[in-house]
Design a protein around this motif. Structure first.
Motif, PDB file in Angstrom:
ATOM      1  N   ILE A  95       3.368  19.538 -20.174  1.00 15.30           N
ATOM      2  CA  ILE A  95       3.539  18.220 -19.554  1.00 15.30           C
ATOM      3  C   ILE A  95       4.208  18.358 -18.178  1.00 15.30           C
ATOM      4  CG2 ILE A  95       5.750  17.622 -20.651  1.00 15.30           C
ATOM      5  CD1 ILE A  95       4.362  14.790 -20.973  1.00 15.30           C
ATOM      6  N   MET A  96       5.146  19.297 -18.055  1.00  8.75           N
ATOM      7  CA  MET A  96       5.779  19.512 -16.750  1.00  8.75           C
ATOM      8  C   MET A  96       4.761  20.012 -15.734  1.00  8.75           C
ATOM      9  SD  MET A  96       8.662  18.377 -17.090  1.00  8.75           S
ATOM     10  CE  MET A  96       9.219  18.612 -15.421  1.00  8.75           C
ATOM     11  N   PHE A  97       3.873  20.887 -16.204  1.00  9.76           N
ATOM     12  CA  PHE A  97       2.856  21.419 -15.301  1.00  9.76           C
ATOM     13  C   PHE A  97       1.938  20.298 -14.808  1.00  9.76           C
ATOM     14  CE2 PHE A  97      -1.241  23.679 -14.544  1.00  9.76           C
ATOM     15  CZ  PHE A  97      -0.818  24.414 -13.457  1.00  9.76           C
ATOM     16  N   MET A  98       1.518  19.439 -15.725  1.00 11.01           N
ATOM     17  CA  MET A  98       0.671  18.319 -15.326  1.00 11.01           C
ATOM     18  C   MET A  98       1.398  17.396 -14.346  1.00 11.01           C
ATOM     19  SD  MET A  98      -2.073  18.975 -16.769  1.00 11.01           S
ATOM     20  CE  MET A  98      -3.070  17.523 -16.505  1.00 11.01           C
ATOM     21  N   LEU A  99       2.672  17.125 -14.642  1.00 16.08           N
ATOM     22  CA  LEU A  99       3.447  16.235 -13.769  1.00 16.08           C
ATOM     23  C   LEU A  99       3.559  16.817 -12.362  1.00 16.08           C
ATOM     24  CD1 LEU A  99       6.407  14.880 -15.926  1.00 16.08           C
ATOM     25  CD2 LEU A  99       4.617  13.578 -14.776  1.00 16.08           C
ATOM     26  N   ILE A 100       3.846  18.122 -12.313  1.00 13.41           N
ATOM     27  CA  ILE A 100       4.006  18.759 -11.005  1.00 13.41           C
ATOM     28  C   ILE A 100       2.689  18.746 -10.239  1.00 13.41           C
ATOM     29  CG2 ILE A 100       4.408  21.001  -9.898  1.00 13.41           C
ATOM     30  CD1 ILE A 100       6.649  21.462 -11.878  1.00 13.41           C
ATOM     31  N   LEU A 101       1.605  19.055 -10.937  1.00 11.61           N
ATOM     32  CA  LEU A 101       0.293  19.015 -10.267  1.00 11.61           C
ATOM     33  C   LEU A 101      -0.035  17.606  -9.787  1.00 11.61           C
ATOM     34  CD1 LEU A 101      -2.518  21.110 -11.943  1.00 11.61           C
ATOM     35  CD2 LEU A 101      -1.249  21.514  -9.844  1.00 11.61           C
ATOM     36  N   ALA A 102       0.360  16.616 -10.594  1.00 12.24           N
ATOM     37  CA  ALA A 102       0.021  15.233 -10.252  1.00 12.24           C
ATOM     38  C   ALA A 102       0.661  14.796  -8.938  1.00 12.24           C
ATOM     39  CB  ALA A 102       0.435  14.296 -11.379  1.00 12.24           C
ATOM     40  N   THR A 103       1.768  15.459  -8.545  1.00 12.23           N
ATOM     41  CA  THR A 103       2.431  15.016  -7.310  1.00 12.23           C
ATOM     42  C   THR A 103       1.564  15.264  -6.075  1.00 12.23           C
ATOM     43  OG1 THR A 103       3.581  17.116  -6.981  1.00 12.23           O
ATOM     44  CG2 THR A 103       4.739  15.430  -8.234  1.00 12.23           C
TER      45      THR A 103
ATOM     46  N   PRO B 190       0.188  10.329  -1.492  1.00 12.54           N
ATOM     47  CA  PRO B 190      -0.008  10.503  -0.047  1.00 12.54           C
ATOM     48  C   PRO B 190       1.362  10.730   0.603  1.00 12.54           C
ATOM     49  CG  PRO B 190      -0.946   8.416  -0.805  1.00 12.54           C
ATOM     50  CD  PRO B 190      -0.146   8.967  -1.929  1.00 12.54           C
ATOM     51  N   TRP B 191       1.462  11.772   1.405  1.00 11.23           N
ATOM     52  CA  TRP B 191       2.818  12.154   1.802  1.00 11.23           C
ATOM     53  C   TRP B 191       3.451  11.212   2.809  1.00 11.23           C
ATOM     54  CZ3 TRP B 191       4.406  14.970   6.396  1.00 11.23           C
ATOM     55  CH2 TRP B 191       3.389  15.067   7.332  1.00 11.23           C
ATOM     56  N   TRP B 192       2.659  10.293   3.381  1.00 11.74           N
ATOM     57  CA  TRP B 192       3.284   9.279   4.242  1.00 11.74           C
ATOM     58  C   TRP B 192       4.192   8.364   3.413  1.00 11.74           C
ATOM     59  CZ3 TRP B 192       3.482   9.329   9.371  1.00 11.74           C
ATOM     60  CH2 TRP B 192       2.554  10.122  10.050  1.00 11.74           C
ATOM     61  N   VAL B 193       3.915   8.260   2.112  1.00 10.57           N
ATOM     62  CA  VAL B 193       4.732   7.392   1.256  1.00 10.57           C
ATOM     63  C   VAL B 193       6.144   7.961   1.110  1.00 10.57           C
ATOM     64  CG1 VAL B 193       4.968   6.461  -1.074  1.00 10.57           C
ATOM     65  CG2 VAL B 193       2.733   6.528   0.010  1.00 10.57           C
ATOM     66  N   THR B 194       6.246   9.289   1.008  1.00  7.93           N
ATOM     67  CA  THR B 194       7.566   9.882   0.790  1.00  7.93           C
ATOM     68  C   THR B 194       8.245  10.291   2.102  1.00  7.93           C
ATOM     69  OG1 THR B 194       6.455  11.998   0.446  1.00  7.93           O
ATOM     70  CG2 THR B 194       7.045  10.747  -1.515  1.00  7.93           C
ATOM     71  N   LEU B 195       7.528  10.161   3.218  1.00  9.57           N
ATOM     72  CA  LEU B 195       8.046  10.712   4.478  1.00  9.57           C
ATOM     73  C   LEU B 195       9.362  10.059   4.933  1.00  9.57           C
ATOM     74  CD1 LEU B 195       7.463  12.698   6.790  1.00  9.57           C
ATOM     75  CD2 LEU B 195       6.350  10.828   7.991  1.00  9.57           C
TER      76      LEU B 195
ATOM     77  N   PRO C 216      12.071  21.566   3.026  1.00  6.54           N
ATOM     78  CA  PRO C 216      11.103  20.747   2.266  1.00  6.54           C
ATOM     79  C   PRO C 216       9.729  21.392   2.166  1.00  6.54           C
ATOM     80  CG  PRO C 216      12.306  19.412   3.834  1.00  6.54           C
ATOM     81  CD  PRO C 216      12.625  20.841   4.167  1.00  6.54           C
ATOM     82  N   GLY C 217       9.347  22.173   3.166  1.00  3.89           N
ATOM     83  CA  GLY C 217       8.025  22.799   3.171  1.00  3.89           C
ATOM     84  C   GLY C 217       7.881  23.933   2.169  1.00  3.89           C
ATOM     85  N   MET C 218       8.996  24.342   1.550  1.00  7.33           N
ATOM     86  CA  MET C 218       8.910  25.428   0.577  1.00  7.33           C
ATOM     87  C   MET C 218       8.196  25.005  -0.696  1.00  7.33           C
ATOM     88  SD  MET C 218      12.703  27.006   0.982  1.00  7.33           S
ATOM     89  CE  MET C 218      13.277  27.620   2.577  1.00  7.33           C
ATOM     90  N   LEU C 219       8.093  23.715  -0.909  1.00 11.51           N
ATOM     91  CA  LEU C 219       7.393  23.228  -2.091  1.00 11.51           C
ATOM     92  C   LEU C 219       5.895  23.237  -1.816  1.00 11.51           C
ATOM     93  CD1 LEU C 219       7.797  21.955  -4.889  1.00 11.51           C
ATOM     94  CD2 LEU C 219       7.760  19.739  -3.787  1.00 11.51           C
ATOM     95  N   ASN C 220       5.181  24.163  -2.445  1.00 16.42           N
ATOM     96  CA  ASN C 220       3.741  24.279  -2.226  1.00 16.42           C
ATOM     97  C   ASN C 220       3.043  24.200  -3.587  1.00 16.42           C
ATOM     98  OD1 ASN C 220       1.112  25.069  -1.741  1.00 16.42           O
ATOM     99  ND2 ASN C 220       1.652  26.772  -0.404  1.00 16.42           N
ATOM    100  N   ILE C 221       2.645  22.992  -3.958  1.00 19.01           N
ATOM    101  CA  ILE C 221       2.106  22.756  -5.297  1.00 19.01           C
ATOM    102  C   ILE C 221       0.836  23.579  -5.520  1.00 19.01           C
ATOM    103  CG2 ILE C 221       1.313  20.997  -6.913  1.00 19.01           C
ATOM    104  CD1 ILE C 221       4.133  20.511  -6.134  1.00 19.01           C
ATOM    105  N   MET C 222      -0.016  23.585  -4.496  1.00 17.66           N
ATOM    106  CA  MET C 222      -1.253  24.362  -4.603  1.00 17.66           C
ATOM    107  C   MET C 222      -0.929  25.838  -4.818  1.00 17.66           C
ATOM    108  SD  MET C 222      -3.952  22.812  -4.653  1.00 17.66           S
ATOM    109  CE  MET C 222      -4.931  23.807  -5.742  1.00 17.66           C
ATOM    110  N   GLY C 223       0.149  26.288  -4.172  1.00 19.04           N
ATOM    111  CA  GLY C 223       0.571  27.674  -4.335  1.00 19.04           C
ATOM    112  C   GLY C 223       0.972  27.965  -5.772  1.00 19.04           C
ATOM    113  N   ILE C 224       1.701  27.032  -6.401  1.00 23.39           N
ATOM    114  CA  ILE C 224       2.082  27.209  -7.808  1.00 23.39           C
ATOM    115  C   ILE C 224       0.826  27.342  -8.656  1.00 23.39           C
ATOM    116  CG2 ILE C 224       3.219  26.120  -9.793  1.00 23.39           C
ATOM    117  CD1 ILE C 224       5.023  24.667  -7.826  1.00 23.39           C
TER     118      ILE C 224
END
Lengths: 311, 293
Positions: free
Chosen positions: B122-130, B134-139, B161-169
């Motif tokens: 479930i954590m994996f799905m949640l992380i992928l879902a992020t 759209p990143w303008w929402v969190t900017l 902040p750029g260290m978080l690379n979901i695609m990389g995970i």
């Protein structure tokens, strides 16, 4: 008495523990520790901002002076904000140009490059803009579009055409920007389409040939239907990126002339960091998210009619 | 005699299908070559123009090659802006972001690939879902977080902040799953801990995948504009894309230093283009994989 309770309590825990093997317990701890840094990042830079931005969108807020709850007033104001609506109108025009053109051009190049000599070279060349920063692309193109000495009009002069002031004219600016975006994206989509094409079994084409099908018929009856998942992916991606485009118009035109190239993200940036209306800008961000969500959902539900997943 | 020779010659008219096939081949080559020229021309024009005087650039009709090759634009780059500083900033931010991303993403990816723990899927799905946010929402709030931390105009503000690379995970997890578990099991029997297995066995085996993810992260950081734009308010903390964007947007004399701006643009893309030329397959694989689900 107390000691028996403690003892039986301890026994309960011990019994509970004994049901979980030692290694499993260690794995639970290790697992959560390994993902802890990523969870920290997501909490601080994604989850908290997501909630915070929703709250901000209901407030009149700037970092220094103003903080007032206004309910849905920001959203109501947006619906009557002519500039905001114009930004979405521009994005629609931009989508109408870039999405079909990018698909047809990217697919054509992928089909053409598939079986020719020097494929690796051309693939590498077409991919070059993908690794180049959007800012560099935008700077080069803003000079290339110069009315007098720019590359584009110089080439047009060879064939006797006097080109317009591409970026300075309201009639041409949005088209000019759209063409740059298609140009920059071709290589990436060519690679994606090529990967899709390679997945189609050669036997299908051979069988079609035996039955006397022309290349044109094979393209429409075999290639395109079997490429539909890849095309679906292209459209999904395009329908998202259309609304968040920023760099190219920011550098090339700054949204001008006369707001002809103003895009939703450009306006959001201006509201938040030029005018410091961060509550209002947050409402813009949520409208953007909603637009993306609704369009994506619509696209997904329509996809059942044309996307073919059985190979 | 002549008629006989003609009759004996193997020559015959091509069939319609053959003509069509030939024609298609010609069209294919024409299309690919024309598109290739169209892709290359702006780059070639940029490099050639960066060796011209501004008067030479402005000549009508255009001359492809400089009337006189001058290197002065490259010196001017450093006069019209603190270009060396921008370069240094981009390198520092790029390296920090990449190393940080490789560390935190590979750790999470390893856990998702190999460790059985409660809530993993479930954590994996949640992380992928992020990814879908759209990143303008969190900017705006992300900017406010950095501001609150006192990290505006700092390298950590630009890089962290750029260290978080979901695609990389996701990509690293896919790769880790292909490593045979027997190797780890053997290490377990020898009494190695999870951390040791991750650091000494799994990471060294994952070099190609780490290179792919590292290059994607580096490229993203090197080319990014929006985050530096909101975080770096001081000129001294601008990265290359931001420095260029500000100058290109500026009215006034700098706007007319076409040669110098093109020289700066060329210098700014050079490192990534050179890395790309040597490690092409990693770039293409990384970007194409991140494209395909």
């Amino acid at each position: 008495m107390a000691s028996t309770a403690a003892k039986s309590g301890g026994g309960l825990i011990a019994r509970f523990r004994s049901r979980i093997p030692e290694t499993t317990r260690r794995d639970n701890i290790a697992g959560w520790l390994f993902i802890a840094p990523v969870l920290l990042w997501i909490t601080v830079f994604t989850a908290y901002p997501l909630i915070s931005s929703l709250f901000l969108s209901f407030r009149e807020w700037d970092p220094l002076f103003t903080d007032k709850y206004v309910g849905l007033a920001n959203y109501a104001e947006l619906m009557e904000d002519k500039i905001f609506l114009l930004a979405y109108r521009n994005a629609l025009v931009y989508a109408a140009i870039t999405i079909p053109l990018g698909l047809v051009w990217g697919m054509s190049v992928a089909l053409a490059v598939q079986h020719i000599r020097g494929r690796a070279f051309f693939r590498a060349l077409y991919f070059l803009p993908t690794v180049t920063s959007s800012v560099a692309i935008a700077v080069v193109w803003s000079f290339a579009y110069n009315q007098d000495y720019g590359l584009v009009n110089s080439l047009l002069r060879y064939v006797g055409v006097q080109g317009p002031n591409w970026l300075g004219h309201t009639q041409w600016a949005l088209l000019s920007i759209s063409l740059v975006v298609v140009w920059a994206g071709t290589g990436f989509w060519m690679i994606v389409f090529l990967a899709g094409l390679l997945d189609i079994p050669q036997e299908y084409y051979d069988a079609a040939k035996v039955d006397g099908a022309t290349g044109w018929q094979s393209l429409w009856r075999i290639t395109l239907p079997l490429m539909s998942p890849t095309i679906f992916y292209y459209i999904t991606n395009a329908l998202i990126t259309v609304w968040i485009q920023f760099e190219i118009p920011f550098v090339m035109t700054g949204g001008g002339p006369a707001n002809a190239t103003l895009m939703p993200a450009l306006l959001l940036y201006d509201e938040a960091w030029d005018r410091f209306k961060m509550g209002y800008a947050s409402a813009m961000a949520w409208v953007m998210a909603l637009v993306i969500f609704v369009i994506t959902a619509l696209h997904f539900s329509l996809s059942r009619r044309w996307v073919n997943y059985d190979r | 005699m002549t008629a006989e020779r003609i009759a004996n010659a193997q020559y015959r008219l091509p069939t319609l299908a053959e003509v069509r096939h030939q024609l298609f081949t010609v069209i294919k080559y024409a299309l690919v070559v024309a598109g290739g020229i169209g892709t290359a021309l702006p780059f070639i024009w940029m490099v050639l123009s960066s060796f011209k005087t501004n008067a030479d650039i402005g000549r009508i009709p255009m001359h492809w090659f400089p009337t006189e090759w001058i290197p002065q634009n490259y010196a001017k780059v450093f006069e019209i802006m603190p270009f060396a500083r921008f370069y240094l900033n981009s390198i520092i931010v790029g390296v920090l972001t990449t190393l940080g991303a490789l560390l935190i993403c590979s750790m999470a990816a390893y856990a998702f690939a190999r460790i059985r723990f409660i809530g993993r899927d479930i954590m994996f799905m949640l992380i992928l879902a992020t990814i879908m946010i759209p990143w303008w929402v969190t900017l705006i709030p992300a900017y406010l977080v950095i501001r609150q931390l006192g990290w505006l105009n700092t390298y950590q503000g630009l890089a962290v902040p750029g260290m978080l690379n979901i695609m990389g995970i996701f990509l690293l997890r896919q790769f880790f799953r292909t490593i045979p578990p027997d190797i780890e099991d053997a290490a377990f029997v020898d009494g190695a801990s999870r951390l040791q297995i991750y650091a000494r066995i799994v990471l060294p085996m994952a070099k190609p995948a780490l290179l792919t993810v590292g290059l994607m992260t580096l490229m993203g950081s090197w080319n990014s504009l929006v985050w530096p734009l909101v975080i770096s308010q001081h000129e001294s903390m601008r990265t290359l894309p931001l420095g260029l964007a500000v100058l290109a947007n500026l009215a006034g004399w700098v706007r007319h230093e076409t040669g110098a701006l093109l020289a700066a643009t060329f210098l700014s893309i050079l490192p990534i283009v050179v890395i790309y030329m040597f490690l092409q397959q990693y770039f293409i694989r990384g970007l194409a994989l991140s494209g395909l689900k």
